[in-house]
Structures are given as structure tokens and as C-alpha cells.
Design an enzyme around this catalytic site. Structure first.
Site, short mmCIF file in Angstrom:
data_model
loop_
_atom_site.label_atom_id
_atom_site.label_comp_id
_atom_site.label_asym_id
_atom_site.label_seq_id
_atom_site.Cartn_x
_atom_site.Cartn_y
_atom_site.Cartn_z
N THR A 1 -94.31 29.90 46.98
CA THR A 1 -93.02 30.58 46.97
C THR A 1 -93.12 31.86 46.16
OG1 THR A 1 -90.68 30.35 46.38
CG2 THR A 1 -92.24 29.26 44.92
N HIS A 2 -92.20 32.81 46.44
CA HIS A 2 -92.07 34.01 45.60
C HIS A 2 -90.79 33.92 44.80
CE1 HIS A 2 -93.84 34.78 49.56
NE2 HIS A 2 -94.80 35.32 48.86
N ARG B 1 -91.49 37.46 61.08
CA ARG B 1 -91.02 36.42 60.14
C ARG B 1 -90.87 37.00 58.74
NH1 ARG B 1 -94.44 33.12 63.28
NH2 ARG B 1 -96.13 33.11 61.77
N ARG B 2 -91.79 37.89 58.35
CA ARG B 2 -91.68 38.49 57.01
C ARG B 2 -90.45 39.41 56.94
NH1 ARG B 2 -95.22 35.20 57.15
NH2 ARG B 2 -93.37 34.05 56.58
N ALA C 1 -90.14 29.01 57.55
CA ALA C 1 -89.97 30.39 58.02
C ALA C 1 -89.41 30.51 59.44
CB ALA C 1 -91.32 31.10 57.95
N ASP D 1 -101.34 25.09 58.58
CA ASP D 1 -99.99 25.65 58.45
C ASP D 1 -98.99 24.80 59.25
OD1 ASP D 1 -100.92 27.79 56.97
OD2 ASP D 1 -100.79 29.25 58.61
N ARG E 1 -99.16 21.83 50.77
CA ARG E 1 -98.60 23.12 50.35
C ARG E 1 -97.10 23.04 50.63
NH1 ARG E 1 -99.77 27.51 54.40
NH2 ARG E 1 -101.73 27.95 53.36
P1 FDA Z 1 -86.98 33.23 49.28
O1 FDA Z 1 -87.01 33.52 50.75
O2 FDA Z 1 -85.76 32.65 48.69
O3 FDA Z 1 -87.37 34.56 48.54
C1 FDA Z 1 -87.42 34.66 47.12
C2 FDA Z 1 -87.80 36.08 46.75
O4 FDA Z 1 -89.13 36.34 47.18
C3 FDA Z 1 -86.97 37.16 47.42
O5 FDA Z 1 -85.80 37.43 46.72
C4 FDA Z 1 -87.94 38.32 47.42
O6 FDA Z 1 -87.99 38.92 46.15
C5 FDA Z 1 -89.26 37.66 47.67
N1 FDA Z 1 -89.58 37.61 49.11
C6 FDA Z 1 -89.57 36.50 49.89
N2 FDA Z 1 -89.95 36.83 51.15
C7 FDA Z 1 -90.18 38.16 51.15
C8 FDA Z 1 -90.58 39.09 52.14
N3 FDA Z 1 -90.86 38.70 53.40
N4 FDA Z 1 -90.73 40.38 51.80
C9 FDA Z 1 -90.49 40.79 50.54
N5 FDA Z 1 -90.09 39.96 49.54
C10 FDA Z 1 -89.95 38.66 49.85
N6 FDA Z 1 -93.66 28.92 56.23
C11 FDA Z 1 -93.79 28.01 57.22
O7 FDA Z 1 -92.81 27.72 57.90
N7 FDA Z 1 -95.01 27.43 57.48
C12 FDA Z 1 -96.11 27.70 56.72
O8 FDA Z 1 -97.18 27.14 56.98
C13 FDA Z 1 -95.98 28.64 55.67
N8 FDA Z 1 -97.04 28.97 54.89
C14 FDA Z 1 -96.84 29.73 53.75
C15 FDA Z 1 -97.89 29.97 52.86
C16 FDA Z 1 -97.65 30.63 51.68
C17 FDA Z 1 -98.78 30.82 50.71
C18 FDA Z 1 -96.35 31.13 51.38
C19 FDA Z 1 -96.06 31.83 50.10
C20 FDA Z 1 -95.34 30.98 52.29
C21 FDA Z 1 -95.57 30.30 53.49
N9 FDA Z 1 -94.56 30.14 54.42
C22 FDA Z 1 -94.73 29.24 55.45
C23 FDA Z 1 -93.33 31.00 54.35
C24 FDA Z 1 -92.23 30.31 53.60
O9 FDA Z 1 -91.74 29.22 54.33
C25 FDA Z 1 -91.06 31.27 53.32
O10 FDA Z 1 -90.54 31.75 54.53
C26 FDA Z 1 -91.44 32.47 52.45
O11 FDA Z 1 -92.35 32.10 51.46
C27 FDA Z 1 -90.20 33.06 51.76
O12 FDA Z 1 -89.61 32.09 50.95
P2 FDA Z 1 -89.67 32.12 49.34
O13 FDA Z 1 -90.10 30.76 48.91
O14 FDA Z 1 -90.49 33.22 48.85
O15 FDA Z 1 -88.15 32.24 48.88
#
Ligand code: FDA
Length: 312
Positions: free
Chosen positions: A221-222, A283-284, A184, A129, A179
Site C-alpha cells: 500500500t501507499h 488502473r493507476r 484495483a 497477482d 501480499r
Molecule cells: P489508496 O488508493 O487509498 O491510496 C493512498 C495514497 O497512495 C493516495 O492518497 C496517494 O497518495 C497514493 N496513491 C495510490 N495510488 C496512486 C496512484 N495510482 N498514483 C499516485 N498516487 C497514488 N491490486 C490488485 O487488484 N491485484 C494485485 O495483484 C495488486 N498488486 C499490487 C502490488 C503492489 C506492490 C501494490 C503496492 C499494489 C498492488 N495492487 C494490486 C494495487 C492495489 O490494489 C491498489 O489499487 C493500489 O495500491 C492503491 O491503493 P493504496 O493501498 O495505495 O491506497
């Protein structure tokens, strides 16, 4: 609000305080599979039954005691053995500060090597990570060093950092699987994009560089717009669905995880477990302010009966 929650995530005193409240544990269980390896394996099995692979993460970070980092190393090796015994589809994610990076890089590197070696014996893979920017260079150096000796280790790149395009190219040149996530942590604008649209644009740029390489990478990503862009790029370049995987976090957009798996994409869910869930939970919460309503509802529902319990 995001900055405030991320600030709170680093407060040690608050962490110990938070761990005493049952309602916060209940909130944590939305994002964390449980406190034990048995809880984690159960969550992995449920996902595997839906055709979704997992990556297990034993929660913990910023270890400042050598013995704790060694203990964690042993526990992660035990986790690898358990994955093999259970026959589940699952690899392992580790954080280097959990293995002693904040203490001594060489010591941390030795712990990482022990884990990768055991994973190799068991035909498993270790994803390192990415944490705060003060650890980025050291983390990438340790991954690249390990990669010279082992096939089964990969890195994480955060699209919010300006440096990430250069890092992605270095990792590809060194045949290292990546990845890609947005990032975050709380970073200053001298090194990181602050606006979502800038991070997203960089995410798409990096996603294209990764998918165009001949290595198997992970698009984590989500964000439906990022996922749609990845699907479209793969389709337009004739990149097969099994040439990469989508990754998401446990408890977030389960509908989307299952939909992508049904569409024939490789999907992996990151499953955290363990007692050190506080910084992960913060963070979440910081990622999505709406999650605070969930916390507020729990506070309201439990305020009368929830008294601090002693840490067991
Ligand atoms: P974005 O934040 O724009 O969210 C898009 C949509 O996803 C939101 O509108 C919502 O619907 C949904 N969503 C996102 N986060 C949510 C939450 N907490 N609760 C509910 N819904 C949510 N970061 C890092 O710095 N180091 C790392 O090693 C990792 N490792 C990692 C592994 C995996 C498998 C994932 C999916 C993510 C990480 N991250 C991470 C976290 C990443 O950097 C980021 O903070 C989150 O994935 C949220 O970003 P999104 O890409 O989802 O987009």
C-alpha cells in the site's frame, strides 16, 4: 471517474489506439520502467542501491491465444535467468490470465508450474497477482495446488472483497505467503466494499491476521494510515521488522519507499515493464484522479507535435 477509467482499461480497441500516441507512452513511463528487460533491470538496480528489493512484472493480461501464453511463459523464465545473471535482488510477479487462465485452467497451471520450477532452481520466488473477481477462486486454487508442491509461490489478497478474510485464513492454514493490497478492479457491491473507509477497515483487520501468523507476508500500500497501522501493530506485538515487508508500486510515493527502507523495514517495489502497459496505466490513473492532470498537461504540451506513430 474511477469506474469510467476502469471500464476504458478493458476496451481492446482503445488499447490499440492508445499505443499509437507518444504522449500516452510518456505518461506511462511514470508508472512503467520501460518496454525492455534492460529498462527493467536498470530500474531494479537503482532501487537495490537504495536497499529496496523489487518484483518484476512483464506486462500483459487476458491472453486469448495459447501460443501467446506459451511465449509469455518462456519470456518470464528468461526474465528469471536474467535476474540471476545480473545478480539483482528481485523476485517475479505474474498474472494468470497472462498465462492462459481465460483459455484453460489446466493449461495455465502447467505454464505456472514451469515458471515456479525454474524459479526454484534459481532460488527465486513467484508472486501470483490477483485479477478481477471472476478469476479469484481459480487463481487461489492454482496457487494452493502449486504450493502443495513448491515453497516458492505466494498469493495476493484484495481487501475490498468480502470473501478475503476467509481466503486469508485458508492461505495461512496452507502455509502460503500473502501480499495484501486494497484491490484495483471494478467490482459490484454484492461482493466488494465500495467505500474507502470500509476497505481500509478490512485492510487493517487482514493486516493484523497476516502479521500475527508466523509466515513472511507483504503489506502492499501507499496509504500512510495503513502503513502506520501495520507499524503500530508490529510494535505492540513485538513483531520484528524483518518478519514482513512493505510493498509499493514503481513511480508512486518514492519518498515513502526510501523513508521506510531507511527506518530499517524491508521494502519491495513492484516494477512493471513491457509494451502491454495500457490496462496497467488505466488502473493507476483510476486510483488517483489527480493523475489525470498529469495526462492533461502532456496532452496540452504535445497536442501540436504529437501525431500517431505506427506501432513498431
Ligand atoms: P489508496 O488508493 O487509498 O491510496 C493512498 C495514497 O497512495 C493516495 O492518497 C496517494 O497518495 C497514493 N496513491 C495510490 N495510488 C496512486 C496512484 N495510482 N498514483 C499516485 N498516487 C497514488 N491490486 C490488485 O487488484 N491485484 C494485485 O495483484 C495488486 N498488486 C499490487 C502490488 C503492489 C506492490 C501494490 C503496492 C499494489 C498492488 N495492487 C494490486 C494495487 C492495489 O490494489 C491498489 O489499487 C493500489 O495500491 C492503491 O491503493 P493504496 O493501498 O495505495 O491506497
Amino acid at each position: 471517474m474511477r469506474a469510467f477509467l476502469l471500464f476504458l482499461s478493458r476496451r481492446e480497441g482503445l488499447k490499440n489506439f492508445a499505443l499509437k500516441f507518444k504522449f500516452l507512452r510518456k505518461v506511462a513511463w511514470r508508472f512503467v520502467a520501460g518496454e525492455t528487460i534492460d529498462d527493467a533491470i536498470r530500474a531494479v538496480r537503482e532501487n537495490n542501491q537504495l536497499g529496496i528489493r523489487c518484483s518484476l512484472d512483464l506486462l500483459g493480461e487476458y491472453t486469448l491465444v495459447h501460443a501467446d501464453a506459451e511465449r509469455t511463459t518462456i519470456d518470464i523464465i528468461g526474465m528469471l535467468d536474467r535476474i540471476r545473471t545480473e545478480g539483482v535482488q528481485c523476485n517475479v510477479s505474474v498474472k494468470l490470465t497472462q498465462l492462459g487462465l481465460a483459455l484453460d485452467s489446466e493449461f495455465c497451471g502447467r505454464n505456472l508450474t514451469s515458471i515456479i520450477m525454474r524459479a526454484r532452481e534459481l532460488d527465486n520466488f513467484i508472486r501470483v497477482d490477483m485479477e478481477e473477481s471472476r478469476y479469484t477462486s481459480q487463481t487461489l486454487e492454482l496457487v494452493l495446488r502449486a504450493r502443495r508442491e513448491f515453497e516458492n509461490v505466494g498469493a495476493v489478497i484484495q481487501a475490498y472483497l468480502y470473501r478475503s478474510e476467509r481466503d486469508v485464513r485458508t492461505l495461512i492454514a496452507n502455509r502460503t505467503r500473502v501480499r495484501l493490497c486494497k484491490g484495483a478492479y471494478l467490482e459490484p457491491d454484492t461482493i466488494a466494499f465500495k467505500k474507502k473507509r470500509d476497505t481500509d477497515a478490512n485492510y487493517i483487520l487482514l493486516m493484523k491476521i497476516l502479521l500475527d501468523s508466523d509466515l513472511y507476508h507483504a503489506i502492499a500500500t501507499h496509504d500512510e494510515a495503513m502503513i502506520a497501522a501495520a507499524k503500530e501493530h508490529a510494535r505492540s506485538r513485538g513483531i520484528a521488522k524483518n518478519h514482513f515487508e512493505f510493498q509499493m508500486l514503481y513511480g508512486i510515493r518514492r519518498d515513502l519507499q526510501e523513508q521506510l527502507a531507511r527506518e530499517g523495514y524491508n521494502v519491495r517495489v513492484y516494477v512493471p515493464y513491457g509494451r502491454r502497459w495500457y490496462p496497467y496505466l488505466m488502473r493507476r490513473l483510476a486510483e488517483r484522479p489527480a493523475n489525470l492532470f498529469f495526462v492533461a498537461r502532456n496532452i496540452f504540451m504535445h497536442s501540436r507535435r504529437d501525431t500517431p506513430i505506427l506501432r513498431d
